[in-house]
Scaffold this motif. Sequence first.
Motif, short mmCIF file in Angstrom:
data_model
loop_
_atom_site.label_atom_id
_atom_site.label_comp_id
_atom_site.label_asym_id
_atom_site.label_seq_id
_atom_site.Cartn_x
_atom_site.Cartn_y
_atom_site.Cartn_z
N PRO A 93 48.82 46.64 44.10
CA PRO A 93 48.90 45.29 43.53
C PRO A 93 47.72 44.44 43.99
N ILE A 94 47.25 43.55 43.11
CA ILE A 94 46.16 42.64 43.43
C ILE A 94 46.55 41.24 42.99
N SER A 95 46.25 40.26 43.83
CA SER A 95 46.54 38.86 43.49
C SER A 95 45.51 37.97 44.16
N VAL A 96 45.41 36.73 43.69
CA VAL A 96 44.40 35.81 44.19
C VAL A 96 45.02 34.43 44.34
N THR A 97 44.55 33.70 45.35
CA THR A 97 44.99 32.33 45.58
C THR A 97 43.76 31.44 45.70
N GLY A 98 43.72 30.37 44.90
CA GLY A 98 42.60 29.43 44.98
C GLY A 98 41.38 29.86 44.21
N GLY A 99 41.56 30.65 43.18
CA GLY A 99 40.42 31.08 42.38
C GLY A 99 40.85 32.12 41.37
N THR A 100 39.91 32.94 40.94
CA THR A 100 40.19 34.02 39.98
C THR A 100 39.50 35.29 40.46
N TYR A 101 39.90 36.43 39.86
CA TYR A 101 39.25 37.70 40.18
C TYR A 101 39.01 38.45 38.88
N ARG A 102 38.14 39.44 38.96
CA ARG A 102 37.97 40.34 37.82
C ARG A 102 37.78 41.76 38.32
N ILE A 103 38.11 42.72 37.46
CA ILE A 103 38.05 44.13 37.81
C ILE A 103 37.04 44.81 36.90
N ASN A 104 36.09 45.49 37.51
CA ASN A 104 35.10 46.29 36.76
C ASN A 104 34.39 45.49 35.67
N GLY A 105 34.03 44.24 35.98
CA GLY A 105 33.26 43.44 35.05
C GLY A 105 34.05 42.83 33.91
N GLY A 106 35.38 42.90 33.98
CA GLY A 106 36.22 42.32 32.94
C GLY A 106 36.28 40.80 33.04
N ALA A 107 37.22 40.23 32.33
CA ALA A 107 37.39 38.78 32.34
C ALA A 107 38.03 38.33 33.65
N TYR A 108 37.66 37.13 34.10
CA TYR A 108 38.28 36.58 35.30
C TYR A 108 39.69 36.11 34.98
N THR A 109 40.59 36.32 35.92
CA THR A 109 41.98 35.94 35.74
C THR A 109 42.59 35.54 37.07
N ALA A 110 43.64 34.72 37.00
CA ALA A 110 44.39 34.35 38.21
C ALA A 110 45.74 35.06 38.23
N THR A 111 46.01 35.88 37.22
CA THR A 111 47.29 36.58 37.11
C THR A 111 47.27 37.85 37.94
N ALA A 112 48.35 38.10 38.67
CA ALA A 112 48.45 39.31 39.49
C ALA A 112 48.37 40.56 38.63
N GLY A 113 47.84 41.64 39.21
CA GLY A 113 47.71 42.89 38.47
C GLY A 113 47.66 44.07 39.42
N PHE A 114 47.00 45.15 38.97
CA PHE A 114 46.90 46.36 39.78
C PHE A 114 45.47 46.89 39.73
N VAL A 115 45.06 47.54 40.81
CA VAL A 115 43.74 48.18 40.87
C VAL A 115 43.90 49.63 41.30
N GLU A 116 42.92 50.42 40.91
CA GLU A 116 42.88 51.83 41.29
C GLU A 116 41.76 52.05 42.30
N ASP A 117 41.82 53.18 42.99
CA ASP A 117 40.76 53.54 43.92
C ASP A 117 39.44 53.64 43.16
N GLY A 118 38.39 53.02 43.69
CA GLY A 118 37.08 53.04 43.05
C GLY A 118 36.82 51.85 42.15
N ASP A 119 37.83 51.03 41.87
CA ASP A 119 37.60 49.84 41.05
C ASP A 119 36.70 48.86 41.80
N GLU A 120 35.90 48.10 41.05
CA GLU A 120 35.04 47.08 41.63
C GLU A 120 35.63 45.71 41.32
N VAL A 121 35.69 44.87 42.35
CA VAL A 121 36.37 43.57 42.24
C VAL A 121 35.46 42.46 42.76
N THR A 122 35.39 41.34 42.02
CA THR A 122 34.75 40.12 42.52
C THR A 122 35.72 38.96 42.33
#
Length: 333
Positions: free
Chosen positions: A109-138
Amino acid sequence: ITVSGINTAVPISVTGGEYSINGGGYTANAGTVENGARVTVQHTSSGNFKTATNTILVIGGLADSFSSITEEKDTVPDEFKLGDKTDVARATDITSNTITVSGINSAAPISVTGGTYRINGGAYTATAGFVEDGDEVTVQHTSSASFSTATNTELDIGGVTDIFTSTTEGIDTVPDLFKFEEQLSVARSTVITSNEITVSGINAPAKLTTWKFGNVEESQVFEWKINDGAWTAGGIGSVKNGDKVTVRHTSASGFSTAVNQSVQIGLNETEGGTGFRTGEFTTVTLDGNTIPVAFKFEDVPDVAISTPITSNEITVSGIEVPAPISVTGGEYS
């Protein structure tokens, strides 16, 4: 394993997998094996975590089981660092460095507080989600609108967290160097306008003041103008980065005389700034003319000997400042 203890070919079979003899291809079909043969078995491990898979090999009536047990589910990643940023612009989207998720074998599971995140260059979001091994996150957030102020964003992946902090730039009210060009040989008692300078190097509003010093005469003008605004005498103006400033003053009434006008831009520390810078606009009036209009002394003939003789009187004209006078072979009055 190496088959031993037999002196003739014996049957070989497998259940729940395949076997290979002497490095040959794997098969699940029953066959025979000779003494000294090398045998390995193979199966596909379970698709579930912490689950056993069994393969039974039978050679000449003797059997053994080969078991493999899958790994435990791991959704806790290795530690990661988003990296902080300082001296960032105010009220601006600021992005962390990119981290690569590692150390997990199942979606975490992945979640963020006070901002947004994105996975593998996708759209930024503040909604919780999931990541796999090797995913890139900013992660990303909007920096503070205030100076020297931190903004924090916390990223949580599988219970492992890091905080990305951006701190805005400090206030700077000291402009870059500016220069008003000195103007020489200007007309006397005339309002002279400086070149235009562009304010740069500040990130907050600063004060503009100007004052006169040295050789000040009555009724002289000392004024400033910001951009296309009105000319202003005295008082305090407010400038921001990129504003254009012009000043002007009345030149001296005398010849070869300088008039100096100081111009200060900035904000003192006591007023919340970091200081100021001062420039100067100087004018120097033209030199006065010292060459008179041509004059003429009339010659006098038949004068008495050894007698003082006085010329006609001439009136000096055409000069603007005192001029040198000298005489040879006589005297002047």
